[in-house]
Scaffold this motif. Structure first.
Motif, short mmCIF file in Angstrom:
data_model
loop_
_atom_site.label_atom_id
_atom_site.label_comp_id
_atom_site.label_asym_id
_atom_site.label_seq_id
_atom_site.Cartn_x
_atom_site.Cartn_y
_atom_site.Cartn_z
N ALA A 1 -19.51 -40.11 53.23
CA ALA A 1 -18.12 -39.80 52.84
C ALA A 1 -17.58 -39.90 51.85
O ALA A 1 -17.27 -39.23 51.00
N GLY A 2 -18.20 -41.34 51.08
CA GLY A 2 -17.87 -41.58 49.65
C GLY A 2 -18.35 -40.50 48.78
O GLY A 2 -17.74 -40.18 47.74
N ALA A 3 -19.62 -40.26 48.87
CA ALA A 3 -20.36 -39.10 48.01
C ALA A 3 -19.69 -37.93 48.26
O ALA A 3 -19.64 -37.13 47.07
N CYS A 4 -19.38 -37.58 49.27
CA CYS A 4 -18.59 -36.12 49.55
C CYS A 4 -17.33 -35.99 48.44
O CYS A 4 -17.08 -35.25 48.08
N LEU A 5 -16.54 -37.16 48.69
CA LEU A 5 -15.28 -37.32 48.12
C LEU A 5 -15.59 -37.29 46.61
O LEU A 5 -14.78 -36.83 45.70
N ASP A 6 -16.40 -38.11 46.12
CA ASP A 6 -16.71 -38.10 44.76
C ASP A 6 -17.27 -36.76 44.05
O ASP A 6 -16.61 -36.24 43.28
N PHE A 7 -17.77 -36.05 45.02
CA PHE A 7 -18.29 -34.58 44.50
C PHE A 7 -17.10 -33.83 44.39
O PHE A 7 -16.96 -33.10 43.36
N LEU A 8 -16.33 -33.81 45.74
CA LEU A 8 -14.91 -33.03 45.26
C LEU A 8 -13.95 -33.39 44.38
O LEU A 8 -13.43 -32.39 43.88
N GLY A 9 -14.03 -34.76 43.94
CA GLY A 9 -13.05 -35.14 43.07
C GLY A 9 -13.55 -34.59 41.64
O GLY A 9 -12.85 -34.18 40.79
N ASN A 10 -14.99 -34.52 41.34
CA ASN A 10 -15.40 -34.16 40.31
C ASN A 10 -15.43 -32.60 39.96
O ASN A 10 -15.11 -32.06 38.81
N LEU A 11 -15.32 -31.98 41.03
CA LEU A 11 -14.97 -30.46 41.00
C LEU A 11 -13.49 -30.43 40.36
O LEU A 11 -13.35 -29.40 39.84
N ARG A 12 -12.68 -31.32 40.61
CA ARG A 12 -11.23 -31.23 40.11
C ARG A 12 -11.12 -32.01 38.87
O ARG A 12 -10.00 -32.23 38.41
N GLY A 13 -12.10 -32.24 38.18
CA GLY A 13 -12.30 -32.85 36.89
C GLY A 13 -12.38 -34.43 36.72
O GLY A 13 -11.95 -35.11 35.71
N GLY A 14 -12.43 -35.09 37.97
CA GLY A 14 -12.69 -36.13 38.03
C GLY A 14 -11.30 -37.06 38.77
O GLY A 14 -10.35 -36.79 38.45
N VAL A 15 -11.75 -37.75 39.94
CA VAL A 15 -10.61 -38.81 40.54
C VAL A 15 -11.17 -40.07 40.48
O VAL A 15 -12.22 -40.26 40.89
N PRO A 16 -10.49 -41.19 39.95
CA PRO A 16 -10.65 -42.47 39.97
C PRO A 16 -11.19 -42.90 41.04
O PRO A 16 -10.56 -42.59 42.31
N ALA A 17 -12.34 -43.76 41.23
CA ALA A 17 -13.15 -44.39 42.39
C ALA A 17 -12.11 -45.13 43.17
O ALA A 17 -11.98 -45.31 44.42
N ALA A 18 -11.39 -45.82 42.23
CA ALA A 18 -10.04 -46.82 42.88
C ALA A 18 -9.26 -45.85 43.60
O ALA A 18 -8.66 -46.70 44.87
N ARG A 19 -8.81 -44.76 43.19
CA ARG A 19 -7.87 -44.04 44.18
C ARG A 19 -8.40 -43.64 45.37
O ARG A 19 -7.83 -43.76 46.59
N ILE A 20 -9.62 -43.26 45.55
CA ILE A 20 -10.52 -42.86 46.82
C ILE A 20 -10.50 -44.25 47.60
O ILE A 20 -10.19 -43.92 48.63
N ALA A 21 -10.89 -45.08 46.81
CA ALA A 21 -10.97 -46.28 47.90
C ALA A 21 -9.88 -46.91 48.49
O ALA A 21 -9.59 -47.41 49.43
N GLU A 22 -8.49 -46.50 47.55
CA GLU A 22 -7.34 -47.05 48.28
C GLU A 22 -6.99 -46.21 49.43
O GLU A 22 -6.54 -46.75 50.43
N LEU A 23 -7.24 -44.89 49.34
CA LEU A 23 -6.72 -44.01 50.59
C LEU A 23 -7.55 -44.32 51.78
O LEU A 23 -7.07 -44.23 52.79
N ALA A 24 -9.06 -44.50 51.22
CA ALA A 24 -9.99 -44.84 52.50
C ALA A 24 -9.34 -46.16 53.20
O ALA A 24 -9.62 -46.26 54.38
N ASP A 25 -9.05 -47.04 52.40
CA ASP A 25 -8.82 -48.11 53.06
C ASP A 25 -7.51 -48.17 53.87
O ASP A 25 -7.33 -48.62 55.09
N ARG A 26 -6.53 -47.22 53.20
CA ARG A 26 -5.19 -47.10 53.93
C ARG A 26 -5.60 -46.47 55.48
O ARG A 26 -4.86 -46.67 56.57
N LEU A 27 -6.50 -45.47 55.29
CA LEU A 27 -6.80 -44.61 56.58
C LEU A 27 -7.80 -45.32 57.24
O LEU A 27 -8.31 -44.81 58.55
N GLU A 28 -8.53 -46.23 56.98
CA GLU A 28 -9.56 -47.23 57.75
C GLU A 28 -10.72 -46.29 57.84
O GLU A 28 -11.29 -46.00 59.00
#
Length: 302
Positions: free
Chosen positions: A98-125
């Motif tokens: 799941a994390g690798a998929c989200l990193d890939f999709l984030g990079n397609l958008r020019g980059g999304v901070p890993a901390a932002r993805i981790a924060e949302l993943a933590d909120r949604l468990e």
């Protein structure tokens, strides 16, 4: 510019082996920037068709659409950079974590901070280490939500976003929608679940068979709802005395008890009842689920 979405006579007809099939029929509506707009309707009403037209995934038969002031067709690449989209049938490569998929999709958008993805993943468990193919439907939906929200787009377009989520995670998702709106993001959210839209939407559109059945705030839709009244009297009353009153329907009498539904003001009913000795009065507004179902089935006009 104050409008995020403008649809004018938007029409989509599908050509099938059995002949033309209606998708949308002359849909006109406007969504303001910064609002949460609930788009309600039963399955097959035209919700996903509308969203696909907004994203230029399909082309209209007639009418026009403007999204963030741009043409979904000629400005598609620039427009998609400003949108977060969750499809009703979200699908990604199941072999990835799941994390690798989200990193890939984030990079397609020019980059999304890993901390932002981790924060949302933590909120949604969501476990970012889990392979997507091992995830339940609800957890795959969490991946879809994160990829839509993670880059904080100007416009979020969410098609049945809470599908498969358990009630606690659904509440977290609704909090995310509220926070996005507070940041000035626009949220266009389709659903057939009244309660989730009621919780966060500024306005609601109800679509039925490809046409707009109602468009209003939740409060104003509630004001249009039927009032269910039960009156008890000191002595029996004649049903005919109440049967022709304006707005009165579903009238029933049983000895000293009279029950009915009232569409609009109950003034005439109350004044007529006051000619007798009233010993009890109970009134309930129609719940929104019933109200929306009435629009779905065509029992109320727009």
């Amino acid at each position: 510019m104050t409008t995020a979405i403008e649809l004018c006579d938007l029409t989509k007809t599908y050509n099938t082996r059995r002949g033309p099939r209606r998708g949308l029929a002359g849909l006109t509506l406007t969504v303001q920037r910064g609002e949460v707009f609930g788009y309600l309707g039963p399955n097959g009403a035209g919700k996903s068709t509308t969203i696909r037209l907004l994203l230029d995934l399909i082309r209209p038969t007639a009418g026009t659409a403007r999204v963030l002031g741009m043409d979904p067709r000629s400005d598609a690449v620039a427009l998609h950079r400003r949108i977060g989209y969750l499809a009703g049938d979200f699908v990604v490569d199941g072999r990835q974590q799941a994390g690798a998929c989200l990193d890939f999709l984030g990079n397609l958008r020019g980059g999304v901070p890993a901390a932002r993805i981790a924060e949302l993943a933590d909120r949604l468990e969501l476990d970012l280490r889990a392979p997507i193919k091992s995830l339940s439907k609800g957890n795959r939906q969490k991946v879809g939500l994160i990829q839509a929200f993670m880059h904080q787009p100007e416009l979020l377009i969410l098609d049945e976003p809470s599908s498969g989520l358990d009630p606690l995670v659904q509440q977290t998702f609704l909090a995310m929608v509220t926070e996005a709106s507070q940041r000035g993001q626009t949220v266009f959210m389709s659903s057939h679940i009244m309660s989730e839209v009621e919780a966060v939407a500024d306005r609601v559109a109800i679509i039925r068979e490809g046409r707009l059945a109602a468009l209003d705030t939740v409060a104003d839709l509630r004001a249009r709802s039927l009032l269910h009244v039960r009156l008890t009297f000191a002595a029996p009353v004649a049903a005919r005395e109440f049967a022709e009153l304006p707005g009165v329907t579903d009238l029933r009498t049983d000895g000293i008890t009279l029950s009915c539904a009232v569409d609009g003001s109950p003034d005439a009913l109350i004044k007529t009842a006051a000619r007798h000795t009233v010993t009890g009065l109970h009134a309930d507004g129609q719940d929104l689920e019933s109200l929306f179902q009435a629009y779905y089935t065509g029992e109320r006009a727009a």
